[in-house]
Design a protein around this motif. Sequence first.
Motif, PDB file in Angstrom:
ATOM      1  N   ALA A  37       9.938  -5.086  -2.080  1.00 46.23           N
ATOM      2  CA  ALA A  37      10.333  -4.165  -2.838  1.00 46.23           C
ATOM      3  C   ALA A  37       9.453  -3.039  -2.984  1.00 46.23           C
ATOM      4  O   ALA A  37      10.806  -1.759  -2.592  1.00 46.23           O
ATOM      5  N   LEU A  38       8.570  -3.187  -2.426  1.00 46.70           N
ATOM      6  CA  LEU A  38       7.811  -2.064  -2.045  1.00 46.70           C
ATOM      7  C   LEU A  38       7.743  -1.321  -0.884  1.00 46.70           C
ATOM      8  O   LEU A  38       8.634  -0.117  -1.381  1.00 46.70           O
ATOM      9  N   ASP A  39       8.285  -2.220  -0.069  1.00 38.19           N
ATOM     10  CA  ASP A  39       8.798  -1.052   1.083  1.00 38.19           C
ATOM     11  C   ASP A  39       9.996  -0.831   1.083  1.00 38.19           C
ATOM     12  O   ASP A  39       9.822   0.586   1.687  1.00 38.19           O
ATOM     13  N   ALA A  40      10.914  -1.097   0.130  1.00 35.39           N
ATOM     14  CA  ALA A  40      12.320  -0.488   0.441  1.00 35.39           C
ATOM     15  C   ALA A  40      11.852   0.928  -0.177  1.00 35.39           C
ATOM     16  O   ALA A  40      12.310   1.979  -0.250  1.00 35.39           O
ATOM     17  N   LEU A  41      10.653   0.870  -1.598  1.00 35.04           N
ATOM     18  CA  LEU A  41      10.441   1.753  -2.027  1.00 35.04           C
ATOM     19  C   LEU A  41       9.645   3.593  -1.345  1.00 35.04           C
ATOM     20  O   LEU A  41      10.427   3.840  -1.133  1.00 35.04           O
ATOM     21  N   ASN A  42       9.090   2.956  -0.581  1.00 35.57           N
ATOM     22  CA  ASN A  42       8.478   3.291   0.856  1.00 35.57           C
ATOM     23  C   ASN A  42       9.103   4.157   0.929  1.00 35.57           C
ATOM     24  O   ASN A  42       9.365   5.293   1.837  1.00 35.57           O
ATOM     25  N   THR A  94      12.497   4.695   0.560  1.00 36.26           N
ATOM     26  CA  THR A  94      13.549   5.881  -0.563  1.00 36.26           C
ATOM     27  C   THR A  94      12.800   7.258  -0.295  1.00 36.26           C
ATOM     28  O   THR A  94      13.041   7.464  -0.408  1.00 36.26           O
ATOM     29  N   ALA A 133      -0.816  -5.908  -3.347  1.00 34.91           N
ATOM     30  CA  ALA A 133       0.843  -5.716  -2.828  1.00 34.91           C
ATOM     31  C   ALA A 133      -0.245  -6.146  -1.280  1.00 34.91           C
ATOM     32  O   ALA A 133       0.256  -7.041  -0.252  1.00 34.91           O
ATOM     33  N   ASP A 134      -1.389  -5.508  -0.932  1.00 33.59           N
ATOM     34  CA  ASP A 134      -1.595  -5.910   0.424  1.00 33.59           C
ATOM     35  C   ASP A 134      -2.641  -7.388   0.329  1.00 33.59           C
ATOM     36  O   ASP A 134      -2.719  -7.628   1.371  1.00 33.59           O
ATOM     37  N   ILE A 147       8.714  -8.984  -3.376  1.00 36.70           N
ATOM     38  CA  ILE A 147       7.600  -7.968  -4.473  1.00 36.70           C
ATOM     39  C   ILE A 147       6.796  -7.143  -3.347  1.00 36.70           C
ATOM     40  O   ILE A 147       7.673  -6.290  -3.371  1.00 36.70           O
ATOM     41  N   GLY A 192       5.733 -13.205  -3.743  1.00 33.45           N
ATOM     42  CA  GLY A 192       5.082 -12.644  -2.354  1.00 33.45           C
ATOM     43  C   GLY A 192       6.399 -11.859  -1.618  1.00 33.45           C
ATOM     44  O   GLY A 192       6.412 -10.794  -1.612  1.00 33.45           O
TER      45      GLY A 192
END
Lengths: 313, 313
Positions: free
Chosen positions: B75-80, B82, B4-5, B72, B69
């Motif tokens: 989505a990862l930031d949103a998960l973070n 949450t 992701a980075d 993705i 990207g």
Amino acid sequence: MIEADDLRFFAAIAAAPSLAAAARALDVSPPAVTQRLRSLEARLGVKLVDRGGRRLALTGEGELLAKRGRDIVGALDALNDTLLERRGEVAGDLRIVAPFGFGRRFVAPLAAQFREAHPRLRLDLTLVDRLSHAPPESWDIAIHIGAPNVAAHLAMRRLAPNARLLCAAPDYLARAGTPARPADLRNHACIALRENDEDVTMWHFSARQAGTTERIRIAPTLSTNDGEVAKAWAVAGQGLIVRSEWDVTEDLESERLVRILGDYDLPPAPVVALMGTERAARSARSRRFLDALAASLRTPPWRISTASPQTAP
Amino acid sequence: MIEADDLRFFAAIAAAPSLAAAARALDVSPPAVTQRLRSLEARLGVKLVDRGGRRLALTGEGELLAKRGRDIVGALDALNDTLLERRGEVAGDLRIVAPFGFGRRFVAPLAAQFREAHPRLRLDLTLVDRLSHAPPESWDIAIHIGAPNVAAHLAMRRLAPNARLLCAAPDYLARAGTPARPADLRNHACIALRENDEDVTMWHFSARQAGTTERIRIAPTLSTNDGEVAKAWAVAGQGLIVRSEWDVTEDLESERLVRILGDYDLPPAPVVALMGTERAARSARSRRFLDALAASLRTPPWRISTASPQTAP
DNA sequence: CTCTATCATTAAGTTTGCCTTAATAGAGAA
DNA sequence: TTCTCTATTAAGGCAAACTTAATGATAGAG
């Protein structure tokens, strides 16, 4: 910031029954799992796993992370595949599962050859005795003999026809006589091969001429889960076996075994491939590998010199 | 495997006009960008950026990586978010944009206080002269004075009322006379404050009694994009300014400035907050920060001792 | 019960990826 | 030209994540 690799890492923990098992699945040492899990929890400021003695249970946040992480990792892997595919090169990971006997004889050589043709590919071939022991998440392609009764929802591709044949050693037949009809099997020593969670003691015969079918529930005098063992027993004159064409063709040619009840067909067991995931089904490397495998089986090696009772569809 | 980075890294490259600019945006040195981009390209086996001399252009694969990207990483930031929210703690990154004057006076102190209350929060306050210079992707919250004419589709929240007042220094009025009607402004020195891409030389007056409106196109004798400078000029007797209530209240109290045409209202310029992204609008830290800012502005400091021509809604 | 195997964890050392600074070379503007 | 900005290579440093080694705890076998 949370990373995709953290999600992969945690997915392994979520899927494993213990941290030690997760460590094995991840190919790292147990302390690595402990430390990394702690650091992940510290970074998120949330407890993810309740370590109750030996059992571990995900917390609510752990469940959330595992669930939503799955989609994200999936999207990332799909992106990866797309880019690899654009390059025209076959690369990445390919995890194949196959039965012990067939896998060793036919999949392994092709896998080696395929790998050689694609240097950036990492290929893992796991041989299993029954497919139900390997969950679909753990592989991309599974080779299977016969119509699969598990996981019927997975994408399937037929690779080669394959009949099942009733066979015995000549000296066994000299001793015990040669059965003329399926019903005669009740008075014979039958060897059961317990594979693939099938009902292996119910043998189905269909008379090729009359078109009628008969079912016989055999009482196995010997049973095993290993095809090699079953065939060795049969060759040693221990009794009758029902075995795949691919495995007994050589033995029939060399007359170590003799085919019995040639007027009857047993249910065929075509060689098929299953796709573990949507991603696997679409990925270029899966397709290319199956193309190669199908090509190598197009005139199945076991049919080259044998007049088969069934012809390819 | 791609991370992701890597996507965040490449997103910065895709958004920047040069690798050097990307390096600045990423807070790293230029060689770091060169090396990492090369390693990423090598890992994927695909060229991502065409380096044509000084200009850089994404290849097809580069475009693909940047585009997919984005989702993705989102989505990862949103998960973070949450997970952080579940913890009840305010943490993560919060990027705030505010105008120079208002930001320095009212946002900065509150930001420091907010940061102190939430140790795991990283807060960035960027002061800008016009909002259009900062694309919505570059911030989570933007504070704006007046109804925004840009980005009307963004979520908006009103924080405090704020009137605009026509003012001048007493000694200027002594010299040039005090205008009685808007039309008199044609004969006065007017100071224009070029902010927010507004039509700053068109001054709108509405007579509070009669309910009629008048528009005057002023010909500025002085103009600037900085509120401090504009006010300093006015205090120095250089002419008339239209300035936000929050900025001139003190000057009116101390009689460095005097309000003119008090029977007329100028279009109000309420203090509002804009959300840069869906994610920003939903995130707990954005909400909590705006709650705190709104609370600190509930009785606006500039109204405590001034009888305002407008009352709070 | 004791013994043993497995699990989870801490501590300390090592590797590796990514960053840094320093130096080189090219392109465009003053 | 010179100056500035850009892109790159080379060499060294730091931090994250791994390793091995050692400790304690728990469950099942004998």
